[in-house]
Scaffold this active site. Structure first.
Site, PDB file in Angstrom:
ATOM      1  N   LYS A  93       0.861  -1.195   0.000  1.00 30.75           N
ATOM      2  CA  LYS A  93       0.000   0.000   0.000  1.00 30.75           C
ATOM      3  C   LYS A  93       0.884   1.226   0.000  1.00 30.75           C
ATOM      4  O   LYS A  93       1.804   1.341   0.820  1.00 30.75           O
ATOM      5  CB  LYS A  93      -0.871  -0.010   1.280  1.00 30.75           C
ATOM      6  CG  LYS A  93      -1.779   1.205   1.402  1.00 30.75           C
ATOM      7  CD  LYS A  93      -3.071   0.996   0.648  1.00 30.75           C
ATOM      8  CE  LYS A  93      -3.855   2.272   0.391  1.00 30.75           C
ATOM      9  NZ  LYS A  93      -3.444   2.987  -0.842  1.00 30.75           N
ATOM     10  N   GLN A 114       7.276   3.812   3.869  1.00 27.70           N
ATOM     11  CA  GLN A 114       5.856   3.480   3.900  1.00 27.70           C
ATOM     12  C   GLN A 114       5.591   2.211   4.719  1.00 27.70           C
ATOM     13  O   GLN A 114       4.569   2.111   5.397  1.00 27.70           O
ATOM     14  CB  GLN A 114       5.357   3.289   2.460  1.00 27.70           C
ATOM     15  CG  GLN A 114       3.849   3.339   2.312  1.00 27.70           C
ATOM     16  CD  GLN A 114       3.303   4.757   2.274  1.00 27.70           C
ATOM     17  OE1 GLN A 114       3.837   5.609   1.582  1.00 27.70           O
ATOM     18  NE2 GLN A 114       2.256   5.027   3.015  1.00 27.70           N
ATOM     19  N   LYS A 117       5.464   3.284   8.377  1.00 26.71           N
ATOM     20  CA  LYS A 117       4.299   4.152   8.573  1.00 26.71           C
ATOM     21  C   LYS A 117       3.024   3.323   8.612  1.00 26.71           C
ATOM     22  O   LYS A 117       2.190   3.471   9.505  1.00 26.71           O
ATOM     23  CB  LYS A 117       4.235   5.150   7.410  1.00 26.71           C
ATOM     24  CG  LYS A 117       3.101   6.145   7.493  1.00 26.71           C
ATOM     25  CD  LYS A 117       2.868   6.884   6.165  1.00 26.71           C
ATOM     26  CE  LYS A 117       4.122   7.539   5.634  1.00 26.71           C
ATOM     27  NZ  LYS A 117       3.806   8.446   4.494  1.00 26.71           N
ATOM     28  N   LYS A 129       5.224   1.768  -3.100  1.00 27.71           N
ATOM     29  CA  LYS A 129       5.211   3.143  -3.638  1.00 27.71           C
ATOM     30  C   LYS A 129       5.461   3.071  -5.126  1.00 27.71           C
ATOM     31  O   LYS A 129       6.041   2.101  -5.606  1.00 27.71           O
ATOM     32  CB  LYS A 129       6.317   3.976  -2.981  1.00 27.71           C
ATOM     33  CG  LYS A 129       6.100   5.467  -3.077  1.00 27.71           C
ATOM     34  CD  LYS A 129       5.197   5.965  -1.979  1.00 27.71           C
ATOM     35  CE  LYS A 129       4.760   7.377  -2.156  1.00 27.71           C
ATOM     36  NZ  LYS A 129       4.079   7.882  -0.944  1.00 27.71           N
ATOM     37  N   GLY A 168      -2.668   8.402  -4.061  1.00 29.69           N
ATOM     38  CA  GLY A 168      -2.005   9.621  -4.511  1.00 29.69           C
ATOM     39  C   GLY A 168      -0.735   9.952  -3.742  1.00 29.69           C
ATOM     40  O   GLY A 168      -0.459   9.385  -2.687  1.00 29.69           O
ATOM     41  N   ASP A 169       0.033  10.844  -4.299  1.00 28.19           N
ATOM     42  CA  ASP A 169       1.185  11.472  -3.642  1.00 28.19           C
ATOM     43  C   ASP A 169       1.415  12.755  -4.451  1.00 28.19           C
ATOM     44  O   ASP A 169       0.465  13.240  -5.093  1.00 28.19           O
ATOM     45  CB  ASP A 169       2.405  10.522  -3.665  1.00 28.19           C
ATOM     46  CG  ASP A 169       3.531  10.983  -2.731  1.00 28.19           C
ATOM     47  OD1 ASP A 169       3.442  10.720  -1.524  1.00 28.19           O
ATOM     48  OD2 ASP A 169       4.492  11.630  -3.196  1.00 28.19           O
ATOM     49  N   THR A 213      -4.354  13.557   5.471  1.00 29.36           N
ATOM     50  CA  THR A 213      -2.945  13.702   5.853  1.00 29.36           C
ATOM     51  C   THR A 213      -2.754  14.991   6.652  1.00 29.36           C
ATOM     52  O   THR A 213      -2.116  14.991   7.714  1.00 29.36           O
ATOM     53  CB  THR A 213      -2.035  13.697   4.609  1.00 29.36           C
ATOM     54  OG1 THR A 213      -2.408  12.607   3.770  1.00 29.36           O
ATOM     55  CG2 THR A 213      -0.584  13.569   5.010  1.00 29.36           C
ATOM     56  N   ASN A 244      -1.913  19.262  -1.468  1.00 32.12           N
ATOM     57  CA  ASN A 244      -2.934  18.565  -0.691  1.00 32.12           C
ATOM     58  C   ASN A 244      -2.622  18.557   0.807  1.00 32.12           C
ATOM     59  O   ASN A 244      -3.479  18.909   1.628  1.00 32.12           O
ATOM     60  CB  ASN A 244      -3.075  17.130  -1.229  1.00 32.12           C
ATOM     61  CG  ASN A 244      -4.008  16.309  -0.380  1.00 32.12           C
ATOM     62  OD1 ASN A 244      -3.579  15.574   0.493  1.00 32.12           O
ATOM     63  ND2 ASN A 244      -5.300  16.468  -0.585  1.00 32.12           N
ATOM     64  N   SER A 380      -6.838   5.895   3.826  1.00 36.24           N
ATOM     65  CA  SER A 380      -6.861   5.010   2.649  1.00 36.24           C
ATOM     66  C   SER A 380      -7.246   3.594   3.065  1.00 36.24           C
ATOM     67  O   SER A 380      -8.035   2.927   2.381  1.00 36.24           O
ATOM     68  CB  SER A 380      -5.478   4.968   1.987  1.00 36.24           C
ATOM     69  OG  SER A 380      -5.304   6.045   1.103  1.00 36.24           O
TER      70      SER A 380
END
Ligand code: NDP
Ligand code: 2IT
Length: 449
Positions: A93, A114, A117, A129, A168-169, A213, A244, A380
């Protein structure tokens, strides 16, 4: 090298050899390996099971050509990436980044971070990622669509709601996720909306995901301040970025009683001593996709400066929300000299190793990215839950779960810092708490990859 453990020393040497020149990836690995040292020394099963050398090597790394046709009929070629880093606790993810700087090192550092996290969120998600060196700036909607369709034409065979779930990123928001989902659905001939998160609300997106976020970052910052007997009320906040994460960090900071005085983009930054006008920022950035130079049209008394400068402004709280290594040692010195009380990372790895060390050594309340910006991926994962149930939660339900998750991440990271005798060092605490859960799952599952 600064390891007491010969095992970690050996692992890091190998990582350096194998990933020579990948500075961002090496930086991320170094920080984690240094901070998990007490946990590794305390548990011989880690070395015996080869946990650390397995964690620093992605399970799979995909690199592929993305060709598409621009509005002038010209063929364009970009490079696409997806790193499937670790699936010990759930499907891979993590987001997709579209930015000209994207390369293997950046995707791998993001994928590595990630994993920890996602572990910290307490939800069943592994780490991944992806992205491309495609530059979305100045592209028409049709060019974005054709790029996304071509990107997904390769990616779709590697992902799935129980396999790998992108989101997204930088450079990827609801518009891009929509085009990506449309192409996935067409190629797979199946409406599996749990394959992507950050979707629009009409086809399975979650309320609060766009805000998650930024809101989560402020819930975490608030938890840090509360533990120190303080709050956000009346605080002056500087924020970098105007995308964002930055926008919804600013929104929640204001809601919690703080004044936000700066924001920035890749060309310059604004200072508004009366407090940033967030409606103006949303119109400039979200609606018109324009530059911050236009902010002066809305607020003639505000200042616009070319280049970088947010960290030179006197503040109580600093929230880097743009990109990696945007806050260096000199910036950290300036913030500390100006009396900063708390720094929380909305972006991934925005502080250099030297800057992070200065914050920790000076006992500044410091929320590292893995912990502080986990709210996005946490919601998410809540979007995945809602898609699995084929039900949608209300705004209040999602927001309250997000709040609880962020407070838990703070408490667990704090508790881990106490356990290793470094009370309040959340860099160590977050890395150790994230690491321990993945390590336990990997040991339980044996050595297959
Ligand atoms: P956006 O694309 O929405 O915004 C990025 C912002 O950062 C823009 O203001 C952009 O400026 C600026 N920026 C990007 N790259 C650079 C650069 N090289 N130098 C200076 N400024 C730059 O992305 P997000 O807000 O989603 O992401 C921001 C950060 O937060 C990233 O580090 C991302 O990995 C991280 N993050 C994002 C999450 C999410 O859910 N979206 C979750 C957790 C972390 P410009 O407009 O000029 O391009
Ligand atoms: O860095 C991140 O955590 C994200 N870009 C969000 C990832 C996600 O899967 O929502």
């Amino acid at each position: 090298m600064s390891f007491q453990s010969p095992y970690l020393e050996k692992v890091y040497e190998k990582v350096q050899q194998r990933n020579a020149g990948e500075s961002e990836f090496l930086q991320a690995v170094k920080e984690v390996l240094e901070s998990i040292e007490p946990a590794v020394l305390a548990n011989p099963a880690i070395e015996k099971n080869g946990i650390v050398e397995r964690m620093v090597e992605p399970e799979r790394f995909l690199v592929f050509r993305v060709s598409w046709v621009d509005d002038n009929g010209q063929v364009q070629v970009n490079r696409g990436f997806r790193v499937q880093f670790n699936s010990a606790i759930g499907p891979y993810k993590g987001g997709l980044r579209l930015h000209p700087s994207v390369n293997a090192s950046i995707i791998k550092f993001l994928g590595f971070e990630q994993c920890f996290k996602n572990s910290l969120t307490g939800l069943p998600i592994g780490g991944g990622k992806g992205g491309s060196d495609f530059d979305p700036k100045g592209k028409s909607d049709m060019e974005i669509m054709r790029f996304c369709q071509s990107f997904m034409t390769e990616l779709y065979r590697h992902i799935g709601p129980n396999v790998d779930v992108p989101a997204g990123d930088i450079g990827v928001g609801a518009r891009e996720i929509g085009y990506l989902f449309g192409q996935y659905k067409r190629l797979s001939n199946s409406f599996e909306n749990g394959v992507l998160t950050g979707k629009g609300l009409t086809y399975g997106g979650s309320l609060i995901r766009p805000q998650a976020t930024g809101y989560g970052l402020l819930y975490f910052t608030d938890a840090m301040l509360q533990k120190a007997g303080d709050s956000l009320q009346g605080k002056t906040v500087v924020i970098s970025g105007a995308g964002n994460v930055a926008i919804y960090a600013a929104e929640k900071a204001m809601e919690l009683g703080a004044k936000v005085v700066t924001m920035s983009d890749s060309t310059g930054w604004i200072y508004d001593g009366e407090g940033i006008d967030l409606n103006a920022i949303k119109e400039i950035k979200e609606v018109r996709r324009a530059r911050l130079t236009e902010y002066k049209n809305y607020r003639p008394n505000a200042e616009y400066h070319e280049g970088k400068g947010v960290w030179s402004v006197k503040c109580d709280v600093a929230l880097p929300c743009a990109t990696q290594n945007e806050l260096n040692e000199d910036d950290a010195k300036a913030l500390i000299a100006n009396g900063v009380k708390a720094v929380a990372e909305g972006a991934n790895m925005p502080s250099t190793l030297e800057a992070t060390k200065l914050f920790v050594d000076n006992k500044i309340l410091f929320g590292p990215a893995k912990a502080a910006n986990a709210g996005g991926v946490a919601v998410s994962a809540l979007e995945m839950s809602q898609n699995s149930m084929r039900l949608a939660w209300t705004r209040e339900e999602v927001d309250s779960k997000l709040h609880d998750i962020m407070v838990n991440i703070f408490n667990n990271s704090y508790a881990a810092s106490v356990q290793v005798g470094h009370e309040g060092n959340l860099v160590m605490g977050a890395n150790i708490a994230g690491f321990n859960k993945i390590a336990e799952a990997m040991i339980a599952q044996g050595v297959a990859y």
